[in-house]
Scaffold this motif. Structure first.
Motif, PDB file in Angstrom:
ATOM      1  N   GLY A 209       0.784  -1.228   0.000  1.00 35.44           N
ATOM      2  CA  GLY A 209       0.000   0.000   0.000  1.00 35.44           C
ATOM      3  C   GLY A 209       0.817   1.280   0.000  1.00 35.44           C
ATOM      4  N   LYS A 210       2.146   1.159  -0.118  1.00 36.55           N
ATOM      5  CA  LYS A 210       3.011   2.330  -0.041  1.00 36.55           C
ATOM      6  C   LYS A 210       3.383   2.853  -1.428  1.00 36.55           C
ATOM      7  CE  LYS A 210       3.318   1.874   4.463  1.00 36.55           C
ATOM      8  NZ  LYS A 210       2.612   2.808   5.377  1.00 36.55           N
ATOM      9  N   ASN A 211       3.750   4.132  -1.470  1.00 36.47           N
ATOM     10  CA  ASN A 211       4.319   4.739  -2.670  1.00 36.47           C
ATOM     11  C   ASN A 211       5.831   4.521  -2.632  1.00 36.47           C
ATOM     12  OD1 ASN A 211       1.890   5.836  -3.777  1.00 36.47           O
ATOM     13  ND2 ASN A 211       1.977   7.458  -2.232  1.00 36.47           N
ATOM     14  N   VAL A 212       6.320   3.710  -3.559  1.00 34.49           N
ATOM     15  CA  VAL A 212       7.706   3.254  -3.531  1.00 34.49           C
ATOM     16  C   VAL A 212       8.423   3.715  -4.800  1.00 34.49           C
ATOM     17  CG1 VAL A 212       9.220   1.242  -3.375  1.00 34.49           C
ATOM     18  CG2 VAL A 212       6.986   1.224  -2.220  1.00 34.49           C
ATOM     19  N   VAL A 213       9.617   4.275  -4.632  1.00 36.62           N
ATOM     20  CA  VAL A 213      10.447   4.691  -5.765  1.00 36.62           C
ATOM     21  C   VAL A 213      11.685   3.795  -5.820  1.00 36.62           C
ATOM     22  CG1 VAL A 213      11.783   6.541  -6.832  1.00 36.62           C
ATOM     23  CG2 VAL A 213       9.658   7.076  -5.614  1.00 36.62           C
ATOM     24  N   CYS A 214      11.917   3.223  -6.985  1.00 33.41           N
ATOM     25  CA  CYS A 214      13.072   2.368  -7.232  1.00 33.41           C
ATOM     26  C   CYS A 214      13.969   3.044  -8.260  1.00 33.41           C
ATOM     27  CB  CYS A 214      12.603   1.011  -7.765  1.00 33.41           C
ATOM     28  SG  CYS A 214      13.933  -0.077  -8.317  1.00 33.41           S
ATOM     29  N   ILE A 215      15.237   3.245  -7.899  1.00 33.83           N
ATOM     30  CA  ILE A 215      16.188   3.869  -8.820  1.00 33.83           C
ATOM     31  C   ILE A 215      16.869   2.792  -9.669  1.00 33.83           C
ATOM     32  CG2 ILE A 215      18.161   5.413  -9.040  1.00 33.83           C
ATOM     33  CD1 ILE A 215      15.745   6.671  -7.620  1.00 33.83           C
ATOM     34  N   LEU A 216      16.652   2.853 -10.982  1.00 30.48           N
ATOM     35  CA  LEU A 216      17.404   2.018 -11.926  1.00 30.48           C
ATOM     36  C   LEU A 216      18.592   2.870 -12.367  1.00 30.48           C
ATOM     37  CD1 LEU A 216      14.515   0.457 -14.058  1.00 30.48           C
ATOM     38  CD2 LEU A 216      15.602  -0.449 -11.995  1.00 30.48           C
ATOM     39  N   SER A 217      19.765   2.605 -11.794  1.00 33.13           N
ATOM     40  CA  SER A 217      20.829   3.604 -11.806  1.00 33.13           C
ATOM     41  C   SER A 217      21.714   3.622 -13.046  1.00 33.13           C
ATOM     42  CB  SER A 217      21.710   3.432 -10.565  1.00 33.13           C
ATOM     43  OG  SER A 217      22.314   2.153 -10.546  1.00 33.13           O
ATOM     44  N   GLY A 218      21.659   2.590 -13.887  1.00 35.12           N
ATOM     45  CA  GLY A 218      22.511   2.614 -15.069  1.00 35.12           C
ATOM     46  C   GLY A 218      22.178   1.528 -16.070  1.00 35.12           C
ATOM     47  N   GLY A 219      22.528   1.776 -17.324  1.00 37.45           N
ATOM     48  CA  GLY A 219      22.222   0.827 -18.389  1.00 37.45           C
ATOM     49  C   GLY A 219      23.403   0.506 -19.284  1.00 37.45           C
ATOM     50  N   ASN A 220      24.616   0.600 -18.747  1.00 36.83           N
ATOM     51  CA  ASN A 220      25.807   0.344 -19.564  1.00 36.83           C
ATOM     52  C   ASN A 220      26.137  -1.148 -19.581  1.00 36.83           C
ATOM     53  OD1 ASN A 220      26.568   2.983 -20.490  1.00 36.83           O
ATOM     54  ND2 ASN A 220      27.079   3.482 -18.381  1.00 36.83           N
TER      55      ASN A 220
END
Length: 341
Positions: free
Chosen positions: A319-330
């Motif tokens: 039930g929470k607002n969650v932010v996930c950082i996808l930090s790189g795509g190299n």
């Protein structure tokens, strides 16, 4: 980071750095933050998950944020040295070319050769050495070649530049319940956590995620001081030999672990981060594949936070607002071939 402490990191300083990064000639991108339900990603937890896509950032990772702030506050045409397994080195090289600076990246010989070639393409020198020799070589460059060190995570300008990512999260979601960030040396985690907490989000829980084989910040939290370890993980960008700072003023250091001391990332994480959780290399591999199948190209280091969420490593997300950082795509096509379908 002599003379610098967490008390020096103020909201005013972070806002100033945010404007520097926003207006940087390096073209730092305000990356998208998309809700999970707009993807085909599997998720068994009933929460409102948002993905901050730093894999779409200039030079392929969040590192350009801190580099933009570092170079803006150094003299043009300088002669700089740093050490990096790839992503910081790429951003460092990109900025060096733009600002007309000379540079050298000292890389562990375990880093993919393709990353060395890419960094060299920007006109920066690369020296590949055993991990145990990294600091010795950097120290030699400082003392014998009169180079100036730009640290890849324990640097005030770098950390406040990385904090711009936290500021962007709050522009999209003013009061997130939970924010999950990968952790290597701790510069990104420290910056994002400081930005969110100093902006008044006292109730937001911020978690760092490390690989089991490179859990320097996790161990540092337990020991209550920066500690070192022999690191090994598929997420090479999250596998520094220490969570802390190294004294580069001593003559040709005999051991990479001997000179560990208190550091700004560690101090900020201690103050603002709820906890550090660990993920296995296998969990990271599955996360890379899951993201790729949904159309998101994310390197192993960049998907650690996502791996922690989908494997229920973060408590009380329902039930929470969650932010996930996808930090790189190299990550290259040849590297992707090593991950499960």
């Amino acid at each position: 980071m002599d003379g610098v402490s967490a008390d020096d990191v103020t909201l005013h300083l972070l806002k100033e750095a945010r404007e520097t990064v926003r207006s940087s000639p390096l073209g730092v991108i305000n990356t998208p933050m998309i809700p999970w339900h707009q993807t085909t990603l599997p998720l068994s937890i009933d929460c409102n998950l948002y993905l901050k896509l730093e894999n779409m950032q200039r030079t392929g990772s969040f590192k350009i944020r801190g580099v933009a702030n570092q170079f803006a506050r150094r003299p043009k045409g300088g002669h700089f040295v740093t050490m990096s397994a790839g992503n910081y080195g790429k951003s460092f090289a990109y900025a060096s070319k733009h600002y007309g600076s000379k540079g050298k990246v000292v890389m562990p010989e375990t880093a993919p050769l393709s990353r060395s070639i890419l960094i060299q393409s920007f006109g920066v020198d690369v020296e590949r050495v055993p991990t145990t020799c990294l600091m010795n070589v950097v120290n030699r460059c400082i003392q014998m070649d009169n180079m100036t060190l730009l640290h890849s995570y324990d640097d005030l300008d770098l950390i406040t530049g990385h904090a711009s990512l936290g500021m962007e999260v709050l522009e999209m979601m003013p009061e997130p319940d939970v924010v999950v960030v990968c952790c290597g040396g701790g510069g990104l985690l420290a910056g994002v956590a400081a930005a969110i907490k100093l902006s008044g989000c006292d109730k937001t829980r911020i978690y760092g995620v490390e690989p089991e084989g490179a859990c320097t910040m996790y161990k540092s939290f337990i020991e209550k001081k920066p500690v070192g370890m022999d690191t090994k993980s598929i997420a090479s960008g999250l596998a520094p030999p220490f969570a802390g700072s190294v004294d580069f003023s001593d003559d040709l250091l005999p051991s990479p672990l001997r000179c560990i001391r208190g550091a700004l990332p560690y101090e900020l994480c201690q103050r603002y981060v709820e906890g550090i959780v660990l993920v296995s290399d296998e969990e990271i591999k599955v996360a890379v594949s899951s993201l790729y199948r949904s159309g998101l190209v994310v390197e192993p280091s960049g998907c650690a936070a996502f791996a922690a969420i989908v494997n229920n490593k973060i408590p009380e997300l329902e039930g929470k607002n969650v932010v996930c950082i996808l930090s790189g795509g190299n990550i290259g096509k040849n590297e992707l071939a090593n991950f499960p379908d």
